[in-house]
Design an enzyme around this catalytic site. Sequence first.
Site, PDB file in Angstrom:
ATOM      1  N   CYS A 148       4.862  -2.504  -3.807  1.00  0.00           N
ATOM      2  CA  CYS A 148       4.850  -1.030  -3.856  1.00  0.00           C
ATOM      3  C   CYS A 148       5.987  -0.462  -4.717  1.00  0.00           C
ATOM      4  CB  CYS A 148       4.901  -0.456  -2.449  1.00  0.00           C
ATOM      5  SG  CYS A 148       6.080  -1.261  -1.364  1.00  0.00           S
ATOM      6  N   HIS A 241       8.891   5.762  -2.255  1.00  0.00           N
ATOM      7  CA  HIS A 241      10.001   4.967  -2.789  1.00  0.00           C
ATOM      8  C   HIS A 241      10.596   5.685  -4.002  1.00  0.00           C
ATOM      9  CE1 HIS A 241       8.897   1.932  -0.045  1.00  0.00           C
ATOM     10  NE2 HIS A 241       8.340   1.042  -0.851  1.00  0.00           N
TER      11      HIS A 241
HETATM   12  P1  NAP Z   1       1.825  -4.053   9.258  1.00  0.00           P
HETATM   13  O1  NAP Z   1       1.954  -2.615   9.578  1.00  0.00           O
HETATM   14  O2  NAP Z   1       2.734  -5.017   9.929  1.00  0.00           O
HETATM   15  O3  NAP Z   1       0.287  -4.481   9.578  1.00  0.00           O
HETATM   16  C1  NAP Z   1      -0.117  -5.833   9.558  1.00  0.00           C
HETATM   17  C2  NAP Z   1      -1.613  -5.951   9.877  1.00  0.00           C
HETATM   18  O4  NAP Z   1      -1.982  -7.327   9.830  1.00  0.00           O
HETATM   19  C3  NAP Z   1      -2.019  -5.463  11.264  1.00  0.00           C
HETATM   20  O5  NAP Z   1      -3.353  -4.991  11.217  1.00  0.00           O
HETATM   21  C4  NAP Z   1      -1.967  -6.748  12.104  1.00  0.00           C
HETATM   22  O6  NAP Z   1      -2.878  -6.718  13.204  1.00  0.00           O
HETATM   23  C5  NAP Z   1      -2.453  -7.782  11.117  1.00  0.00           C
HETATM   24  N1  NAP Z   1      -1.887  -9.102  11.404  1.00  0.00           N
HETATM   25  C6  NAP Z   1      -0.583  -9.412  11.611  1.00  0.00           C
HETATM   26  N2  NAP Z   1      -0.454 -10.752  11.854  1.00  0.00           N
HETATM   27  C7  NAP Z   1      -1.707 -11.267  11.822  1.00  0.00           C
HETATM   28  C8  NAP Z   1      -2.238 -12.579  12.006  1.00  0.00           C
HETATM   29  N3  NAP Z   1      -1.453 -13.628  12.281  1.00  0.00           N
HETATM   30  N4  NAP Z   1      -3.576 -12.755  11.887  1.00  0.00           N
HETATM   31  C9  NAP Z   1      -4.383 -11.699  11.603  1.00  0.00           C
HETATM   32  N5  NAP Z   1      -3.940 -10.423  11.425  1.00  0.00           N
HETATM   33  C10 NAP Z   1      -2.617 -10.226  11.526  1.00  0.00           C
HETATM   34  O7  NAP Z   1       1.992  -4.336   7.701  1.00  0.00           O
HETATM   35  P2  NAP Z   1       1.717  -3.321   6.442  1.00  0.00           P
HETATM   36  O8  NAP Z   1       2.935  -2.580   6.099  1.00  0.00           O
HETATM   37  O9  NAP Z   1       0.462  -2.601   6.719  1.00  0.00           O
HETATM   38  O10 NAP Z   1       1.538  -4.361   5.251  1.00  0.00           O
HETATM   39  C11 NAP Z   1       0.330  -5.091   5.042  1.00  0.00           C
HETATM   40  C12 NAP Z   1       0.427  -5.852   3.724  1.00  0.00           C
HETATM   41  O11 NAP Z   1       0.539  -4.921   2.649  1.00  0.00           O
HETATM   42  C13 NAP Z   1       1.649  -6.781   3.607  1.00  0.00           C
HETATM   43  O12 NAP Z   1       1.291  -7.924   2.880  1.00  0.00           O
HETATM   44  C14 NAP Z   1       2.650  -5.941   2.832  1.00  0.00           C
HETATM   45  O13 NAP Z   1       3.585  -6.711   2.128  1.00  0.00           O
HETATM   46  C15 NAP Z   1       1.711  -5.194   1.877  1.00  0.00           C
HETATM   47  N6  NAP Z   1       2.219  -3.919   1.372  1.00  0.00           N
HETATM   48  C16 NAP Z   1       2.739  -3.003   2.212  1.00  0.00           C
HETATM   49  C17 NAP Z   1       3.181  -1.775   1.698  1.00  0.00           C
HETATM   50  C18 NAP Z   1       3.773  -0.703   2.563  1.00  0.00           C
HETATM   51  O14 NAP Z   1       4.252   0.303   1.994  1.00  0.00           O
HETATM   52  N7  NAP Z   1       3.784  -0.836   3.887  1.00  0.00           N
HETATM   53  C19 NAP Z   1       3.054  -1.520   0.344  1.00  0.00           C
HETATM   54  C20 NAP Z   1       2.502  -2.494  -0.493  1.00  0.00           C
HETATM   55  C21 NAP Z   1       2.079  -3.676   0.053  1.00  0.00           C
HETATM   56  P3  NAP Z   1      -2.417  -6.364  14.702  1.00  0.00           P
HETATM   57  O15 NAP Z   1      -2.197  -4.859  14.762  1.00  0.00           O
HETATM   58  O16 NAP Z   1      -3.587  -6.795  15.503  1.00  0.00           O
HETATM   59  O17 NAP Z   1      -1.159  -7.137  14.979  1.00  0.00           O
END
Ligand code: NAP
Length: 354
Positions: A148, A241
């Site tokens: 991001c 950001h």
């Molecule tokens: P997050 O809020 O921690 O959400 C993670 C998601 O993945 C939840 O739906 C969770 O489900 C699921 N999950 C976690 N562990 C799992 C497992 N072992 N098996 C299956 N599902 C699992 O993370 P996020 O911020 O949304 O980020 C998601 C991805 O996007 C990451 O790779 C991150 O690096 C990338 N990203 C994030 C951003 C940002 O600004 N946040 C920007 C660019 C890219 P449960 O709710 O059931 O635990």
Amino acid sequence: MDKIKVGIIGATGAVGQRFVQLLADHPWFVLTELAASDRSAGKPYGEAANWLLPEPMPESVRSTTVREIAPNLDCEIVFSALPGDVAGPVEEAMAAAGSVVCSNASSFRMAPDVPLLIPEVNPEHLGLLATQRQRRGWRGCIVTNPNCTATGLVAALKPLQDAFGLRRVFVVSMQAISGAGYPGVASLDIVDNVIPYIGGEESKMETEPRKMLGRLDGDHIAEADFRISAHCNRVAVREGHTECVSVEFGRKATAEEIKLAWQGYRGLPQRLGLPTAPEKFIDARPEQNRPQPLRDRDAGRGMTTTVGRLRPCPLLEWKFVLLSHNTLRGAAGGSVLNAELMAVQGYFSQRPGS
Ligand code: NAP
């Protein structure tokens, strides 16, 4: 045209919720699957997701049962919002089984046969997919969107690279808390504080832009030949950001030329009128105190990168500030735009407009 079936894996997290918001009423895509970890599987989405967005949860998903993540989901496109440490094997299995995976995770971003895409910057990198399918034998494929923070940097640099060339870039980020997902950073760590370390972030900032700004050369990307040094910091901002950037060009440029390069830039999504494309890819603000996350992160429905404070840099040549929405342009919005570009280029069973 019948709508194309899409699913979200990691649907309950910070990025997953943005996907739900963007896909609940999409003109070309219909949301048929929501999947997350076994903590959420089997529950209605309204109960499994701790909804973080100010807009209400779309009624259409509230009672949808969250599924376990498996390669047999009923959808053609899988939007992945899984954590980087679990995404790799899951996305690979889905691509092998025939899905087009549009991923936010870092697992495949730097793989030589995987497009790392911003449709306004490097749409031609989709040309890697032929090599990817041939090498890996997948019926489906994986397309990624960048980190991001790298997203905003590359958006601001692309018009400058085209106009003047790039030699050296120095960037200091101030990254929002939502970039760490939910629940993310503990409140006692971030309130009244700045954290000068985000694991793995600086190396992504120093590598991904060179791939995105590189040139498709047959079956690989010839990376752009410039150097980047990045400092990444977490600050107590919810979304958006901010990055302070110094840059040295390949040829001399005036402030007027730089502003014109930003303001005049139109990418392929703008020309094609893709549903998630903002009218302006870049907005160059004239005020001395902009961009600011509170005031500018929602520009272009969170898809416009705002730049400002352009001034001479005593170390390199020019310096400026940019702002990019991390969960929209930097995550779910970027992925949906990738899929829209693929749709008009005929990668799916249905082609909009046909
Ligand atoms: P997050 O809020 O921690 O959400 C993670 C998601 O993945 C939840 O739906 C969770 O489900 C699921 N999950 C976690 N562990 C799992 C497992 N072992 N098996 C299956 N599902 C699992 O993370 P996020 O911020 O949304 O980020 C998601 C991805 O996007 C990451 O790779 C991150 O690096 C990338 N990203 C994030 C951003 C940002 O600004 N946040 C920007 C660019 C890219 P449960 O709710 O059931 O635990």
